[in-house]
Enzyme design. Structure first.
Site, mmCIF file in Angstrom:
data_model
loop_
_atom_site.group_PDB
_atom_site.id
_atom_site.type_symbol
_atom_site.label_atom_id
_atom_site.label_comp_id
_atom_site.label_asym_id
_atom_site.label_seq_id
_atom_site.Cartn_x
_atom_site.Cartn_y
_atom_site.Cartn_z
ATOM 1 N N GLU A 1 -14.323 6.380 11.670
ATOM 2 C CA GLU A 1 -14.554 4.936 11.701
ATOM 3 C C GLU A 1 -13.301 4.209 11.262
ATOM 4 O OE1 GLU A 1 -17.680 4.072 8.975
ATOM 5 O OE2 GLU A 1 -16.727 5.129 7.325
ATOM 6 N N CYS B 1 31.622 -23.109 20.261
ATOM 7 C CA CYS B 1 30.984 -22.537 19.070
ATOM 8 C C CYS B 1 30.887 -21.020 19.280
ATOM 9 C CB CYS B 1 29.604 -23.123 18.855
ATOM 10 S SG CYS B 1 28.694 -22.344 17.490
ATOM 11 N N ASP C 1 0.816 -1.217 0.000
ATOM 12 C CA ASP C 1 0.000 0.000 0.000
ATOM 13 C C ASP C 1 0.849 1.266 0.000
ATOM 14 O OD1 ASP C 1 -2.311 -1.354 -0.102
ATOM 15 O OD2 ASP C 1 -2.956 -0.953 1.960
ATOM 16 N N ALA C 2 1.915 1.271 0.806
ATOM 17 C CA ALA C 2 2.718 2.478 0.922
ATOM 18 C C ALA C 2 3.354 2.854 -0.417
ATOM 19 C CB ALA C 2 3.797 2.290 1.988
ATOM 20 N N CYS D 1 30.908 -22.905 13.353
ATOM 21 C CA CYS D 1 32.077 -23.692 13.761
ATOM 22 C C CYS D 1 32.271 -24.972 12.953
ATOM 23 C CB CYS D 1 31.984 -24.036 15.247
ATOM 24 S SG CYS D 1 30.672 -25.206 15.663
ATOM 25 N N SER E 1 -13.221 6.305 -4.558
ATOM 26 C CA SER E 1 -12.162 5.907 -3.651
ATOM 27 C C SER E 1 -11.985 7.028 -2.634
ATOM 28 C CB SER E 1 -10.875 5.653 -4.437
ATOM 29 O OG SER E 1 -9.864 5.178 -3.586
ATOM 30 N N LYS F 1 -10.866 1.926 9.272
ATOM 31 C CA LYS F 1 -10.751 1.570 7.857
ATOM 32 C C LYS F 1 -10.377 0.097 7.765
ATOM 33 C CE LYS F 1 -8.650 3.026 3.516
ATOM 34 N NZ LYS F 1 -8.242 1.681 3.077
ATOM 35 N N GLU G 1 -17.557 -3.071 3.204
ATOM 36 C CA GLU G 1 -16.287 -3.762 3.024
ATOM 37 C C GLU G 1 -16.441 -5.227 3.424
ATOM 38 O OE1 GLU G 1 -12.296 -2.519 1.800
ATOM 39 O OE2 GLU G 1 -14.172 -1.408 2.050
#
Length: 774
Positions: free
Chosen positions: A138, A466, A59-60, A444, A108, A140, A198
């Site tokens: 509200e 180790c 999304d970003a 190791c 949108s 999302k 939605e």
């Protein structure tokens, strides 16, 4: 070239975000080329998401593309083509389903990403409205937009958003979604109304669906949003009974929340919040997570609250939608070609993003466990850059179905721990390759093997030397739950055990911690390792983070660096203040409580609770070492498993060497004045004979401090709630222990009451210990 002075208050995005003045330096040809590239990228992402149920960018990134394109088109309108994504919503309808034309466009939303941007948007709204307004806030939901068409109260069609004007007819599938009424409740319904909302999966339902997918041998879904989109857009024609059942399993787990109306000629309400009440009265599923705010500042408080509590909600959210509540202002404020001006989406930092899986490497921890880690192209998620994430073991890698070279979906679980969710299978090009678990320790060279038959995890058996295990144990010695030595953390532990230089590390094992001298700390250079993965930490440019943690350049005139000051190990350099402090903190740690030394020894199963019980009963490491298995197991809070672990640990020669060297260095591995096994029980304390559980965050007490307060008052500090528990002190984050106490009817105390309990006893609270629960 556009004059940068032409960028004024009129040139801003719909969200009120000022344009980047640097865009003014773009020539028209550069702007046209970039706009074309962005358009192709955005349309490709839309087609993948809406048409193929695949998420090829997060999304970003998508939002950043959109904002960049919008800005370029505002400065250079001539580059805006008819196919520009800024003029449209979603994507054109696919070919799987019949097209449905919406009675009213489905728009949108524009986005903002900060408090400042939200307040700027609200100021513009109130400026254009000419007055103050109310804002409906509200959550999302991170799902799929859907429009329900009701005629005279009967569901006649359900359609996806599509391009905003024409969507796909998914009516048959929607009829299987629980909670969506086929007929509206009540009376007096309009002849035609479109209800918008939605469709999504609750987190629990999504996990249940993946469990079903796994049981059927089908691939798991990477995230709820793609699963919701793919589930709703399934065809049933030609499927056999098994396939139809799989479709039903997905559809029956879907949910919907409605949040508005489309076509409705004359609604009998005046506010958006009244619409919600009306929709609820019709039997439609509405959200309980909304509030009407009387100012933008109040709306911002709602946003910040759920930003901190987003995981308290049963479904995934990616922000908050803020709408002008007064319906009359919606027409007055209007809309662009794709978004209303009376609403905005405040987007939280992304929790799920896509990135490239570059490799899977194996890291070894302090217990020898070999853990595969994903190495990824850097991706910003939940506010920070992520490059690595654990894959736990080879079976988890197989179950997630990821291949090296995949585009993968990642998130931060609880906003903290990076997690690989799965691959974007649709983006594979054939160059990907499977991960093969190595047979040898990458640190190791020892042969990896399960600790015991049937174990999934592989471990390095070279516990003594180790390098990875030694580094982890040294860091553990200084950890808060053990000796709590400030300065002995991940960087200094790596510097002392795995330096780039010198060739021979100052510490071959934790046995030498209390023998460290100033000259042992200089000169040391080290590549910093990640505390979680044990892998080298990379800088933003991809190079290893290399430091010299124990030295500092001499500064002329600085009295701290006189010749007779801190150790001068090399001309022009001296020990740093931090190094000098570390040595002092190690010296002071020699007199820490006995239980802390027991934890620091890294004995399997011996944590703070068992360590306190052992220290209280035996009084010294020597007495514990001399005790038989049965004597150890008889101590309350220890038992057979821990007793076996103690016996096994002291049977190892290099373990005994740690104790001997710590003792020789002056570490106090005994409680002063303790008279021997059984003599340490505190008698006559205000909590004598009582069992108390401390859970959550108690103001004024650390976790260990609360347990110590109980023990010092003569009580038993238990780690779990049972019928034998007398009191439970519970603070924020108490979780299941609090629920268990409520179920059993055990008395619950807050932090202030807990303080009274451990200092004055239960009588001071006016209560008696709980009666035994039958």
């Amino acid at each position: 070239m556009t004059d940068s002075a032409a960028i004024d208050d009129n040139l801003e995005t719909t969200a009120g975000r000022p344009l980047d003045p640097a865009l003014a330096d773009l020539t028209l040809e550069q702007a046209r080329t970039e706009a074309q590239t962005l358009t192709e990228q955005i349309l490709g992402a839309r087609d993948a998401y809406y048409g193929q149920d695949a998420e090829i960018v997060d999304d970003a990134t998508y939002d950043a593309w959109m904002h960049r394109l919008e800005a370029i088109e505002r400065l250079h309108p001539e580059v805006q083509g008819q196919d520009s994504p800024t003029l449209t919503v979603g994507a054109a309808s696919g070919t799987l389903f019949a097209p449905v034309e919406h009675a009213e466009r489905m728009l949108s939303l524009d986005n903002v990403f900060s408090d400042e941007e939200l307040l700027a948007w609200a100021a513009r709204v109130e400026r254009d409205a000419g007055r103050s307004v109310h804002y409906l806030c509200e959550l999302k939901i991170d799902g799929l937009a859907l429009s329900l068409r009701y005629e005279h109260g009967r569901l006649t069609s359900a359609a996806t958003r599509g391009d905003g004007r024409v969507g796909e007819d998914v009516t048959d599938n929607v009829r299987q979604v629980r909670g969506i009424p086929l007929a509206l409740a009540g009376e007096g319904h309009p002849a035609l109304v479109e209800v918008r909302g939605e469709v999504f999966f609750n987190v629990a339902d999504f996990e249940s669906l993946n469990e079903y997918q796994e049981s059927m041998g089908d691939r798991l879904f990477a995230n709820p949003r793609n699963a919701a989109s793919g589930s709703l857009r399934q065809k049933t024609e030609g499927k056999n009974e098994k396939q139809l059942d799989a479709v039903h399993q997905r559809l029956s787990r879907l949910r919907m929340t409605v949040h508005g109306i489309g076509a409705w000629p004359d609604p009998p309400v005046t506010t958006q919040s009244e619409i919600y009440a009306l929709l609820e009265s019709w039997g439609l599923p509405t959200s309980e997570y909304f509030r009407v705010a009387d100012s933008a500042e109040s709306a911002d408080e709602f946003i910040r609250h759920y930003g901190e509590h987003r995981h308290d909600v049963e479904h995934e959210i990616d922000g908050v939608v803020v709408k002008v509540d007064e319906l009359a202002l919606h027409d007055e404020l209007g809309a662009t070609s794709r978004a209303p001006r009376w609403a905005i989406a405040y987007k939280y930092p992304p929790e799920q993003v896509n990135t490239k899986l570059l490799d899977i490497v194996v890291s070894v921890g302090r217990t020898g466990r070999a853990t595969p880690f994903a190495v990824m192209e850097p991706a910003r998620v939940a506010g920070s850059v992520v490059r690595q994430a654990t894959l736990h073991n080879q079976d988890v890698v197989k179950a997630k179905g990821v291949l090296i070279g995949d585009t993968i979906v990642i998130r931060k679980a609880g906003d903290v721990i990076p997690e690989v969710l799965g691959p974007v299978v649709e983006l594979r090009d054939g160059t990907e390759r499977a991960f093969v678990m190595p047979s040898e320790c990458p640190e190791c060279g020892s042969t990896l093997a399960p600790a015991k038959p049937g174990d999934i995890d592989l471990r390095c058996p070279n516990a003594r030397s180790c390098p990875a295990q030694v580094r982890g144990r040294v860091e553990h010695v200084g950890s808060r739950g053990a000796l709590d030595i400030e300065g002995l953390g991940e960087v200094s532990a790596a510097a002392l055990t795995q330096p780039v230089r010198p060739e021979t590390p100052p510490l071959a094992s934790e046995a030498g911690v209390f023998d460290l001298r100033p000259q042992d700390l200089f000169p040391i250079d080290v590549v910093v390792r990640d505390a979680e993965t044990g892998l080298p930490r990379l800088l933003d440019d991809g190079t290893p983070d290399t430091r010299s943690p124990f030295r500092r350049q001499r500064k002329k005139g600085d009295p701290e660096f006189d010749a007779d000051g801190p150790f001068d190990g090399d001309a022009g350099h001296v020990l740093s203040v931090a190094a000098t402090a570390l040595l002092g903190n190690i010296e002071r740690a020699k007199t820490k409580d006995l239980w802390r030394f027991l934890v620091a020894l890294n004995i399997r199963h011996v944590g703070p609770v068992a360590a306190r019980a052992l220290a209280q009963w035996f009084g010294s490491v020597a007495a514990i070492r001399a005790a038989t298995r049965d004597e150890l197991a008889a101590v309350e809070g220890v038992g057979g498993i821990i007793a076996d672990s103690l016996v096994d640990w002291f049977d190892v020669d290099w373990h005994r060497e740690i104790v001997d060297r710590w003792t020789a260095a002056g570490a106090q591995l005994a409680t002063p004045g303790h008279e021997g096994p059984g003599a340490s029980i505190i008698e006559g304390g205000v909590l004598e004979g009582l069992t108390v559980v401390a859970t959550g965050s108690l103001e004024g007490y650390s976790r260990e401090g609360a347990q110590e307060a109980i023990i010092n008052a003569g009580g038993k500090a238990a780690s779990s709630v049972s019928k034998k528990t007398d009191f439970v002190a519970a603070g924020p984050g108490a979780g299941s222990k609090l629920a268990k106490a409520e179920e059993l009817g055990i008395r619950i105390l807050d932090a202030a009451q807990f303080h009274v309990l451990v200092t004055e006893g239960p009588a001071a609270l006016g209560v008696a210990p709980a009666a035994p629960v039958e």
